[in-house]
Design a protein around this motif. Structure first.
Motif, PDB file in Angstrom:
ATOM      1  N   ILE A   1      -6.232 -20.909  -4.169  1.00 30.95           N
ATOM      2  CA  ILE A   1      -5.014 -21.718  -4.217  1.00 30.95           C
ATOM      3  C   ILE A   1      -5.333 -23.120  -4.726  1.00 30.95           C
ATOM      4  O   ILE A   1      -4.696 -23.645  -5.635  1.00 30.95           O
ATOM      5  CB  ILE A   1      -4.361 -21.792  -2.815  1.00 30.95           C
ATOM      6  CG1 ILE A   1      -3.929 -20.397  -2.380  1.00 30.95           C
ATOM      7  CG2 ILE A   1      -3.190 -22.777  -2.802  1.00 30.95           C
ATOM      8  CD1 ILE A   1      -3.490 -20.299  -0.937  1.00 30.95           C
ATOM      9  N   TRP A   2      -6.353 -23.686  -4.162  1.00 32.10           N
ATOM     10  CA  TRP A   2      -6.760 -25.051  -4.526  1.00 32.10           C
ATOM     11  C   TRP A   2      -7.247 -25.102  -5.980  1.00 32.10           C
ATOM     12  O   TRP A   2      -6.989 -26.054  -6.711  1.00 32.10           O
ATOM     13  CB  TRP A   2      -7.822 -25.495  -3.518  1.00 32.10           C
ATOM     14  CG  TRP A   2      -8.394 -26.853  -3.673  1.00 32.10           C
ATOM     15  CD1 TRP A   2      -9.722 -27.150  -3.669  1.00 32.10           C
ATOM     16  CD2 TRP A   2      -7.706 -28.106  -3.834  1.00 32.10           C
ATOM     17  NE1 TRP A   2      -9.882 -28.507  -3.820  1.00 32.10           N
ATOM     18  CE2 TRP A   2      -8.675 -29.109  -3.922  1.00 32.10           C
ATOM     19  CE3 TRP A   2      -6.361 -28.462  -3.923  1.00 32.10           C
ATOM     20  CZ2 TRP A   2      -8.354 -30.450  -4.096  1.00 32.10           C
ATOM     21  CZ3 TRP A   2      -6.038 -29.803  -4.097  1.00 32.10           C
ATOM     22  CH2 TRP A   2      -7.017 -30.776  -4.176  1.00 32.10           C
TER      23      TRP A   2
ATOM     24  N   CYS B   1      -3.220 -38.259  -9.139  1.00 31.88           N
ATOM     25  CA  CYS B   1      -3.749 -38.540  -7.787  1.00 31.88           C
ATOM     26  C   CYS B   1      -2.751 -38.100  -6.730  1.00 31.88           C
ATOM     27  O   CYS B   1      -3.103 -37.390  -5.791  1.00 31.88           O
ATOM     28  CB  CYS B   1      -4.012 -40.035  -7.589  1.00 31.88           C
ATOM     29  SG  CYS B   1      -5.465 -40.638  -8.442  1.00 31.88           S
ATOM     30  N   LEU B   2      -1.510 -38.519  -6.896  1.00 35.08           N
ATOM     31  CA  LEU B   2      -0.491 -38.174  -5.898  1.00 35.08           C
ATOM     32  C   LEU B   2      -0.288 -36.655  -5.845  1.00 35.08           C
ATOM     33  O   LEU B   2      -0.238 -36.056  -4.764  1.00 35.08           O
ATOM     34  CB  LEU B   2       0.841 -38.873  -6.189  1.00 35.08           C
ATOM     35  CG  LEU B   2       1.944 -38.484  -5.195  1.00 35.08           C
ATOM     36  CD1 LEU B   2       1.751 -39.173  -3.848  1.00 35.08           C
ATOM     37  CD2 LEU B   2       3.327 -38.776  -5.722  1.00 35.08           C
ATOM     38  N   ILE B   3      -0.180 -36.038  -7.011  1.00 32.92           N
ATOM     39  CA  ILE B   3       0.074 -34.596  -7.054  1.00 32.92           C
ATOM     40  C   ILE B   3      -1.075 -33.823  -6.386  1.00 32.92           C
ATOM     41  O   ILE B   3      -0.847 -32.882  -5.625  1.00 32.92           O
ATOM     42  CB  ILE B   3       0.326 -34.132  -8.504  1.00 32.92           C
ATOM     43  CG1 ILE B   3       1.670 -34.686  -8.996  1.00 32.92           C
ATOM     44  CG2 ILE B   3       0.286 -32.609  -8.621  1.00 32.92           C
ATOM     45  CD1 ILE B   3       1.932 -34.521 -10.487  1.00 32.92           C
TER      46      ILE B   3
ATOM     47  N   LEU C   1      -0.845 -34.207  -2.632  1.00 31.29           N
ATOM     48  CA  LEU C   1       0.258 -33.388  -2.117  1.00 31.29           C
ATOM     49  C   LEU C   1      -0.108 -31.909  -2.134  1.00 31.29           C
ATOM     50  O   LEU C   1       0.169 -31.182  -1.169  1.00 31.29           O
ATOM     51  CB  LEU C   1       1.523 -33.608  -2.954  1.00 31.29           C
ATOM     52  CG  LEU C   1       2.236 -34.949  -2.787  1.00 31.29           C
ATOM     53  CD1 LEU C   1       3.313 -35.108  -3.855  1.00 31.29           C
ATOM     54  CD2 LEU C   1       2.857 -35.071  -1.396  1.00 31.29           C
ATOM     55  N   ALA C   2      -0.736 -31.469  -3.233  1.00 29.59           N
ATOM     56  CA  ALA C   2      -1.097 -30.050  -3.352  1.00 29.59           C
ATOM     57  C   ALA C   2      -2.138 -29.685  -2.302  1.00 29.59           C
ATOM     58  O   ALA C   2      -2.094 -28.605  -1.700  1.00 29.59           O
ATOM     59  CB  ALA C   2      -1.640 -29.758  -4.752  1.00 29.59           C
ATOM     60  N   TYR C   3      -3.046 -30.599  -2.063  1.00 31.50           N
ATOM     61  CA  TYR C   3      -4.102 -30.364  -1.073  1.00 31.50           C
ATOM     62  C   TYR C   3      -3.506 -30.198   0.330  1.00 31.50           C
ATOM     63  O   TYR C   3      -3.807 -29.248   1.049  1.00 31.50           O
ATOM     64  CB  TYR C   3      -5.066 -31.548  -1.110  1.00 31.50           C
ATOM     65  CG  TYR C   3      -6.126 -31.516  -0.045  1.00 31.50           C
ATOM     66  CD1 TYR C   3      -7.207 -30.654  -0.161  1.00 31.50           C
ATOM     67  CD2 TYR C   3      -6.052 -32.346   1.060  1.00 31.50           C
ATOM     68  CE1 TYR C   3      -8.189 -30.623   0.812  1.00 31.50           C
ATOM     69  CE2 TYR C   3      -7.028 -32.319   2.037  1.00 31.50           C
ATOM     70  CZ  TYR C   3      -8.087 -31.458   1.910  1.00 31.50           C
ATOM     71  OH  TYR C   3      -9.041 -31.428   2.886  1.00 31.50           O
TER      72      TYR C   3
ATOM     73  N   LEU D   1       6.514 -28.928  -4.242  1.00 30.29           N
ATOM     74  CA  LEU D   1       6.119 -30.156  -4.935  1.00 30.29           C
ATOM     75  C   LEU D   1       7.158 -30.582  -5.969  1.00 30.29           C
ATOM     76  O   LEU D   1       7.461 -31.767  -6.103  1.00 30.29           O
ATOM     77  CB  LEU D   1       4.734 -29.998  -5.587  1.00 30.29           C
ATOM     78  CG  LEU D   1       3.606 -30.587  -4.721  1.00 30.29           C
ATOM     79  CD1 LEU D   1       3.514 -29.932  -3.368  1.00 30.29           C
ATOM     80  CD2 LEU D   1       2.272 -30.522  -5.436  1.00 30.29           C
ATOM     81  N   ARG D   2       7.704 -29.608  -6.671  1.00 28.66           N
ATOM     82  CA  ARG D   2       8.734 -29.932  -7.676  1.00 28.66           C
ATOM     83  C   ARG D   2       9.917 -30.629  -7.000  1.00 28.66           C
ATOM     84  O   ARG D   2      10.391 -31.657  -7.488  1.00 28.66           O
ATOM     85  CB  ARG D   2       9.182 -28.645  -8.357  1.00 28.66           C
ATOM     86  CG  ARG D   2       9.479 -28.804  -9.814  1.00 28.66           C
ATOM     87  CD  ARG D   2       9.981 -27.488 -10.396  1.00 28.66           C
ATOM     88  NE  ARG D   2       8.971 -26.434 -10.381  1.00 28.66           N
ATOM     89  CZ  ARG D   2       9.174 -25.202  -9.898  1.00 28.66           C
ATOM     90  NH1 ARG D   2      10.329 -24.857  -9.372  1.00 28.66           N
ATOM     91  NH2 ARG D   2       8.212 -24.316  -9.924  1.00 28.66           N
ATOM     92  N   CYS D   3      10.386 -30.073  -5.897  1.00 31.00           N
ATOM     93  CA  CYS D   3      11.517 -30.672  -5.170  1.00 31.00           C
ATOM     94  C   CYS D   3      11.167 -32.048  -4.628  1.00 31.00           C
ATOM     95  O   CYS D   3      11.987 -32.958  -4.631  1.00 31.00           O
ATOM     96  CB  CYS D   3      11.929 -29.811  -3.980  1.00 31.00           C
ATOM     97  SG  CYS D   3      12.635 -28.279  -4.473  1.00 31.00           S
TER      98      CYS D   3
END
Ligand SMILES: [Zn+2]
Length: 188
Positions: free
Chosen positions: A85-86, A118-120, A123-125, A159-161
């Motif tokens: 996933i990561w 960086c932000l994405i 958030l994904a993590y 994440l999109r939302c």
């Protein structure tokens, strides 16, 4: 009188600022995901190795693979399920994060030269940590398992939302430099 500052203080007593603070409580975080990341950074998540150390009589096997003891490092990093996933997100961002839990948390303070990336990545993590823990609990309590592809799809939707209103709030920048433009350019 209710004091937000006092409530905050009791939840997060001021002490020496820990090294991972900025990578957990960053601006733009998703609160419930950050909360799990915080618990996990303090090594307080109830993985089976910890329950056994406390003297509880539970099986030691990882609920995702059944082939290894369940530890924080194994569940969230080493095992193929979480790693896959990561990897989806790190490959898209073309970064190679460290393999150990604490090193990675510190790395996430500044994982790219591009601040949108960086932000994405942060958030994904946190989203992947949240959903892997949820998946682990779903296998334990409901006997239901889901493929990594489903979790990746869920993280992408979340994440999109989440990035949509954050992008609208970026009034001072050029519209094609927004979080959402970076998202669609690299991750979706
Ligand atoms: Zn496993």
């Amino acid at each position: 009188m209710f004091s937000t500052a006092r409530t905050w203080e009791s939840l997060f007593p001021t002490g020496p600022k820990v090294a991972w603070f900025a990578s957990v409580w960053f601006k733009g975080r998703i609160p419930k995901h950050a909360f799990i990341a915080w618990i996990n950074s303090r090594n307080r998540i109830h993985t089976r190795d910890r329950l056994i150390r406390w003297g509880l009589n539970v099986p030691s096997a990882c609920l995702l693979c059944n082939a290894h003891d369940e530890t924080r490092q194994h569940l969230f990093f080493d095992y193929g399920y979480s790693a896959e996933i990561w990897l989806y997100f790190t490959l898209k961002a073309q970064v190679s994060p460290p393999l150990l839990f604490d090193d990675r948390t510190i790395w996430l303070k500044n994982p790219s030269r591009d601040r949108n990336i960086c932000l994405i990545l942060r958030l994904a993590y946190q989203a992947s940590m949240y959903l892997v823990w949820k998946e682990r609990n779903s296998r334990l309590h409901n006997n239901m398992s889901h493929p990594t592809s489903l979790l990746i799809t869920q993280i992408k939707q979340i994440l999109r939302c989440h990035l949509d209103p954050l992008s609208r709030a970026q009034r001072h920048i050029d519209p094609d430099q927004s979080f959402l433009v970076t998202w669609f350019r690299l991750f979706d």
